[in-house]
Design an enzyme around this catalytic site. Structure first.
Site, PDB file in Angstrom:
ATOM      1  N   TYR A 247       9.181  95.946 -49.339  1.00  0.00           N
ATOM      2  CA  TYR A 247       9.244  96.665 -50.609  1.00  0.00           C
ATOM      3  C   TYR A 247       8.633  98.058 -50.463  1.00  0.00           C
ATOM      4  CZ  TYR A 247       7.959  98.321 -55.204  1.00  0.00           C
ATOM      5  OH  TYR A 247       7.798  99.109 -56.309  1.00  0.00           O
TER       6      TYR A 247
ATOM      7  N   GLY B 286       9.996  99.669 -57.908  1.00  0.00           N
ATOM      8  CA  GLY B 286      10.023  99.058 -59.221  1.00  0.00           C
ATOM      9  C   GLY B 286      11.292  98.272 -59.446  1.00  0.00           C
TER      10      GLY B 286
ATOM     11  N   ARG C  87     -36.521  93.955 -84.852  1.00  0.00           N
ATOM     12  CA  ARG C  87     -37.004  92.698 -84.277  1.00  0.00           C
ATOM     13  C   ARG C  87     -36.045  92.108 -83.254  1.00  0.00           C
ATOM     14  NH1 ARG C  87     -37.012  87.489 -87.440  1.00  0.00           N
ATOM     15  NH2 ARG C  87     -36.646  88.859 -89.218  1.00  0.00           N
TER      16      ARG C  87
END
Length: 539
Positions: free
Chosen positions: A63, A70, A311
C-alpha cells in the site's frame, strides 16, 4: 520531583524511538534543546529500509508504494513512479488552512514525528531522520496550519506541511512569519530531498500533530494545576481557613488517589509556617467553649468547615492531576509508537493496519479539556468567595479598599473570569465528532488534533481566570493587613504578584493587570518564585 526546575541545563535530547517523554518534547520545543539520533536508531532505520527494499524489488503489492492512496488503493502504480507518487502525495495533502502553529508547537510536532520514524519500522532512509534532526538543531521550523486534520489517517494535512519543506516546497517560519522554504534552504546550503518509496507516506501518516501539541498542553497543564494550588493556599491563608482538610491521613490512608495525595501534600507544604490558618481541633474546642449550658439548639458564628471551594481542593485538583497523569502516560506511549502504515518487521508479513488512528490521544485530550474546565470553575468560585461580602469572612465587598459604591474594586474583574468559565463549558468533546471522508475509506476518524487544540484553548483561558484569582488573593492580604502572618510560600506568592501589579487603591484600568499576571502564569513565574524563595519541592 518538581515538574518545573528553577534552571534546566540545555543538553541534547535523545530521539531513539523508545524513550522520548513529554518533558523532553517540551525541552526541544520551548527551550530549543538540540536532538541526537543515536547510531543504534540510524542502524534500525537502515535495516528497516533494507527489508522494505527487498520486498519492493520482488514487485510484491505494498500500500502506498505500488498502489494509490486511501480510497484509490485499487489503482496499481508502477515502481518507476516512486518519486512522483510520494511527491504528489505530499503536495496534494499540503492543504491545511487557518492560523499557523506557534514555533514551539511546530517544533514539538517535528520532534514527535522524528521519534516515531526513529523506532525503525517505517522503512525511511536514515537521511530522513538526519534532516528532521537538522531542522530542530538549526532552528528550521516548518510553517504548519492548524486546521485540516481528521486524526485518521493521522494528522495528514499538518504533517504534509512538514514533509513539503523537506522537498524544498511550502514555508518555514522566520521570526514567526512564513517564508518560502526554498529560499531558506538555499541560504543555508541545504539540498532539498527527493522522497523515495514510502517516505512521503511515512512522514505524513501518523499522529504526531496531536501528540506533539498534546505533550505541550499536558506538560503546561500540570504546571497550571500546581499554580492553582499555590494561589488557593494564599487565598485560604488570607481568609484564615483551616488546614485540616489537607491532613495526610484523609488522603494517603482514606482515599489514596495519586493526584489527591499529591495535591494534599502540596497544600500542606505551601501553608507550612502560617500564623493565620486554623485547625479543626481548635475550632471544635472553641465551639464547645461557646456552647451555652441548657440550650439544645443555638446559633454560633464558628464554622467547623468552610465551603467546598476552600476545602475540596485535593478532591478536585487531585482529580485534575489524575486526568493529566493518564494523558501524559498515553502521550508517552504514542510518542514512542510506530504510527504510520504499512509497517515492516524482520521475518514477518508486512503489517497493513491503522496505527495512524488517533483515538487514544483524542480521548485523552478530551479528558484533559474536561478536567481543565473544572479547574477553571474552581478558580472562579474561589474568586467569588472573596469578592462576595456575604461569603468572604469579613472582607469588604469586591475587595474595595476605599469607598464602596464610589469604587467598584474587583467587581469588573470577576466578569471575564465568569465569562471564560462559560466559554470553556461550550467546548465539547471532539473525539465523538467523527465525520466520514476520503470516499468513505476514512469512515471513522478521531478528530484528535481538534481535541488537543481544544485543550490548549481551555488552558489559555484558565490562565486568565487564575490571574484574577492571584490579583484578588493579593488584594485580600492587603486589605486584611495579614501579610506578616503568611507562610513563607504565601509571602513569596504575594510578592511575585506585587512585582507585577500594585495594590488596587482606587479604581483603575484592570485589563493590563490581568494580562500581565496571566502571561506570568503561562511562563510558570509563580512556580519559580516558590522554588527560588522556599525549600518546597512541589509534586
Amino acid at each position: 520531583m518538581a515538574l518545573t526546575q528553577v534552571e534546566t541545563e540545555i543538553v541534547p535530547v535523545s530521539v531513539d524511538g523508545e524513550t522520548l517523554t513529554v518533558e523532553a518534547v517540551r525541552r526541544v520545543a520551548e527551550e530549543r534543546a538540540t536532538v541526537d539520533v543515536p547510531a543504534e536508531s540510524i542502524a534500525k532505520a537502515q535495516k528497516s529500509r533494507e527489508i522494505f527494499e527487498g520486498i519492493a524489488e520482488q514487485n510484491i503489492p505494498i500500500y502506498g508504494v505500488t498502489t494509490g492512496y486511501g480510497e484509490m488503493i485499487y489503482m496499481q502504480v508502477d515502481k518507476s513512479k516512486e518519486v512522483e507518487l510520494q511527491t504528489n502525495l505530499v503536495r496534494s495533502h499540503s492543504a491545511g488552512v487557518g492560523p499557523l502553529f506557534a514555533e514551539d508547537e511546530a517544533r514539538a510536532i517535528v520532534a514527535a514525528r522524528l521519534n516515531t520514524l526513529a523506532k525503525g519500522h517505517s522503512a525511511v532512509r536514515p537521511i530522513i531522520l538526519e534532516r528532521l534532526a537538522q531542522y530542530l538543531n538549526e532552528g528550521i521550523t516548518p510553517a504548519i496550519p492548524e486546521i485540516g486534520s481528521l486524526g485518521a489517517s493521522g494528522d495528514l494535512a499538518p504533517l504534509s506541511h512538514v514533509a513539503s519543506t523537506l522537498i524544498g516546497e511550502g514555508y518555514v517560519l522566520r521570526d514567526g512569519r512564513p517564508v518560502e522554504t526554498a529560499q531558506v534552504l538555499a541560504e543555508r546550503g541545504i539540498e532539498p530531498l527527493e522522497l523515495r518509496f514510502k517516505e512521503g507516506l511515512a512522514l505524513i501518516n501518523g499522529t504526531s500533530g496531536m501528540t506533539g501539541l498534546g505533550s505541550l498542553v499536558v506538560g503546561r497543564a500540570l504546571e497550571q494545576a500546581q499554580q492553582a494550588e499555590i494561589v488557593t493556599a494564599l487565598l485560604i491563608e488570607a481568609v484564615r481557613g483551616s488546614t485540616s482538610p489537607f491532613l495526610a491521613e484523609g488522603h494517603d490512608i482514606a482515599r489514596p488517589h495519586e493526584g489527591q495525595i499529591d495535591t494534599a501534600a502540596n497544600m500542606r507544604a505551601l501553608m507550612r509556617g502560617s500564623g493565620l490558618t486554623v485547625e479543626h481541633a481548635d475550632l471544635r474546642r472553641e465551639l464547645q467553649k461557646d456552647k451555652e449550658a441548657g440550650k439544645d439548639v443555638q446559633r454560633s458564628e464558628i464554622y467547623l468547615q468552610k465551603a467546598y471551594s476552600l476545602r475540596a481542593i485535593p478532591q478536585v485538583v487531585g482529580a485534575v492531576r489524575d486526568t493529566l497523569y493518564h494523558a501524559r502516560h498515553k502521550l508517552r506511549i504514542e510518542l514512542n509508537s510506530a504510527n504510520d502504515n504499512p509497517l515492516f518487521f524482520e521475518g514477518k508479513e508486512i503489517f497493513h493496519g491503522a496505527n495512524f488512528h488517533g483515538q487514544p490521544i483524542a480521548f485523552a485530550m478530551d479528558f484533559v479539556t474536561i478536567a481543565l474546565t473544572q479547574l477553571g470553575v474552581l478558580a472562579e468560585r474561589q474568586i467569588n468567595r472573596v469578592l462576595n461580602r456575604h461569603l468572604s469572612y469579613g472582607l469588604p465587598e469586591f475587595l474595595v479598599s476605599g469607598d464602596p459604591g464610589l469604587h467598584s474594586g474587583f467587581a469588573g474583574a470577576q466578569y471575564p473570569a465568569t465569562a471564560l468559565v462559560a466559554e470553556n463549558r461550550t467546548i465539547g468533546p471532539a473525539s465523538t465528532q467523527s465525520v466520514p471522508s476520503n470516499g468513505d475509506n476514512q469512515d471513522v476518524v478521531s478528530m484528535g488534533l481538534i481535541s488537543a487544540r481544544n485543550a490548549r484553548r481551555v488552558l489559555s483561558n484558565n490562565n486568565k481566570i487564575l490571574a484574577v484569582e492571584y490579583l484578588a488573593a493579593a488584594q485580600a492580604v492587603d486589605i486584611s493587613g495579614r501579610f506578616d502572618g503568611l507562610s513563607p510560600a504565601a509571602k513569596a506568592t504575594y510578592e511575585a504578584v506585587r512585582r507585577l501589579v500594585p495594590t488596587l487603591g482606587v479604581d483603575r484600568y484592570m485589563a493590563d493587570d490581568i494580562e500581565l499576571v496571566a502571561d506570568a502564569l503561562s511562563r510558570g513565574e509563580f512556580l519559580r518564585a516558590i522554588a527560588r524563595e522556599t525549600d518546597i519541592q512541589l509534586r
